[in-house]
Write an enzyme that holds these catalytic residues in place. Structure first.
Site, short mmCIF file in Angstrom:
data_model
loop_
_atom_site.label_atom_id
_atom_site.label_comp_id
_atom_site.label_asym_id
_atom_site.label_seq_id
_atom_site.Cartn_x
_atom_site.Cartn_y
_atom_site.Cartn_z
N ASP A 29 27.57 10.85 53.66
CA ASP A 29 26.45 9.67 53.33
C ASP A 29 26.57 9.40 51.94
O ASP A 29 26.45 10.39 51.10
CB ASP A 29 25.11 10.04 53.89
CG ASP A 29 24.40 9.10 54.01
OD1 ASP A 29 23.95 8.57 55.29
OD2 ASP A 29 23.65 8.38 53.06
N ASN A 86 19.10 6.44 64.15
CA ASN A 86 18.36 5.48 64.18
C ASN A 86 18.80 4.22 65.02
O ASN A 86 19.63 3.75 64.58
CB ASN A 86 18.25 5.20 62.69
CG ASN A 86 17.64 6.36 61.90
OD1 ASN A 86 16.59 6.89 62.41
ND2 ASN A 86 18.15 6.44 60.74
N GLY A 92 14.56 2.65 61.53
CA GLY A 92 15.13 3.00 59.97
C GLY A 92 16.45 2.63 60.06
O GLY A 92 17.21 3.18 59.29
N GLN A 93 17.04 2.22 61.20
CA GLN A 93 18.53 1.46 60.99
C GLN A 93 18.62 0.61 60.32
O GLN A 93 17.97 -0.36 60.21
CB GLN A 93 19.27 1.30 62.51
CG GLN A 93 20.51 1.04 62.37
CD GLN A 93 21.20 0.70 63.65
OE1 GLN A 93 20.42 0.38 64.85
NE2 GLN A 93 22.40 0.73 63.61
N SER A 94 19.74 0.86 59.19
CA SER A 94 20.04 -0.05 58.04
C SER A 94 21.45 -0.72 58.02
O SER A 94 21.74 -1.67 57.53
CB SER A 94 19.57 0.38 56.82
OG SER A 94 20.37 1.62 56.54
N HIS A 99 26.15 5.00 64.39
CA HIS A 99 26.57 6.39 63.49
C HIS A 99 25.40 7.48 63.86
O HIS A 99 24.16 7.18 64.12
CB HIS A 99 26.36 6.12 61.77
CG HIS A 99 25.32 5.50 61.49
ND1 HIS A 99 25.18 3.96 61.62
CD2 HIS A 99 24.18 5.74 60.74
CE1 HIS A 99 24.02 3.44 61.00
NE2 HIS A 99 23.45 4.68 60.46
N HIS A 101 23.97 10.61 62.40
CA HIS A 101 23.57 11.34 61.12
C HIS A 101 23.78 12.78 61.31
O HIS A 101 23.16 13.29 62.28
CB HIS A 101 22.48 11.48 60.40
CG HIS A 101 21.95 10.00 59.95
ND1 HIS A 101 22.07 9.63 58.69
CD2 HIS A 101 21.45 8.80 60.58
CE1 HIS A 101 21.69 8.13 58.64
NE2 HIS A 101 21.42 7.66 59.61
P1 DGP Z 1 20.70 4.11 58.94
O1 DGP Z 1 19.49 4.11 57.99
O2 DGP Z 1 20.45 5.39 60.12
O3 DGP Z 1 21.10 3.09 59.41
O4 DGP Z 1 21.71 5.07 58.10
C1 DGP Z 1 22.75 4.17 57.04
C2 DGP Z 1 23.06 5.50 56.35
O5 DGP Z 1 24.42 4.82 55.59
C3 DGP Z 1 22.42 5.52 55.13
O6 DGP Z 1 21.93 7.16 55.16
C4 DGP Z 1 23.08 5.36 53.78
C5 DGP Z 1 24.63 5.24 54.23
N1 DGP Z 1 25.23 4.04 53.73
C6 DGP Z 1 25.04 3.06 53.64
N2 DGP Z 1 26.04 2.30 52.96
C7 DGP Z 1 27.19 3.24 52.72
C8 DGP Z 1 28.32 3.32 52.41
O7 DGP Z 1 28.96 2.08 51.71
N3 DGP Z 1 29.25 4.39 52.25
C9 DGP Z 1 28.65 5.56 52.83
N4 DGP Z 1 29.29 6.51 52.67
N5 DGP Z 1 27.31 5.62 53.37
C10 DGP Z 1 26.78 4.26 53.40
#
Ligand code: DGP
Length: 113
Positions: A29, A86, A92-94, A99, A101
């Site tokens: 992450d 999420n 909290g899903q962004s 995915h 975690h």
């Molecule tokens: P969520 O909030 O559950 O959708 O988690 C998204 C996660 O993705 C967050 O912990 C940060 C990670 N993330 C976002 N953009 C990138 C990226 O470009 N590369 C990586 N390795 N992680 C990313």
């Protein structure tokens, strides 16, 4: 703009990949919330858990099985680790590419925030 995780799958965006096979991929992450923070994703674009269908059930199992194997490899199981999905912005899903975690290497509290 294409989904960032699809770009990682295609090798068009950088990531520290720790595992990949024909259906799933795992990488570190970008904003780790624990000493170990990996994301396990399907290669195929699936926006969220709530959009998974009955056909995706093997894939959902595969995501968790890979997360468990990565946790085992990193000796996280003894102290405990957490897997999180999420689902939806309110949870909290962004990134809208499914995915899991995998978080480990510290103590976790319940309920989560
Ligand atoms: P969520 O909030 O559950 O959708 O988690 C998204 C996660 O993705 C967050 O912990 C940060 C990670 N993330 C976002 N953009 C990138 C990226 O470009 N590369 C990586 N390795 N992680 C990313």
């Amino acid at each position: 703009m294409e989904c960032i995780f699809c770009r990682i799958v295609k090798g068009q965006a950088p990531a520290r990949i720790v595992y990949e096979d024909e259906t799933v991929m795992a990488f570190e992450d970008l904003h780790p919330q624990a000493p170990v923070h990996l994301l396990v994703i399907p290669r195929r674009h699936l926006p969220s858990l709530s959009e998974a269908t009955a056909e995706d059930e093997p894939l959902l199992g595969r995501l968790l099985a890979v997360a468990a194997r990565l946790a085992q490899e990193r000796q996280l199981a003894g102290r405990g680790y957490r897997t999180v999905i999420n689902n939806g912005a309110g949870a909290g899903q962004s990134v809208f590419h499914l995915h899991v975690h995998l978080l480990g290497g510290r103590l976790f509290h319940w309920p989560p925030g």
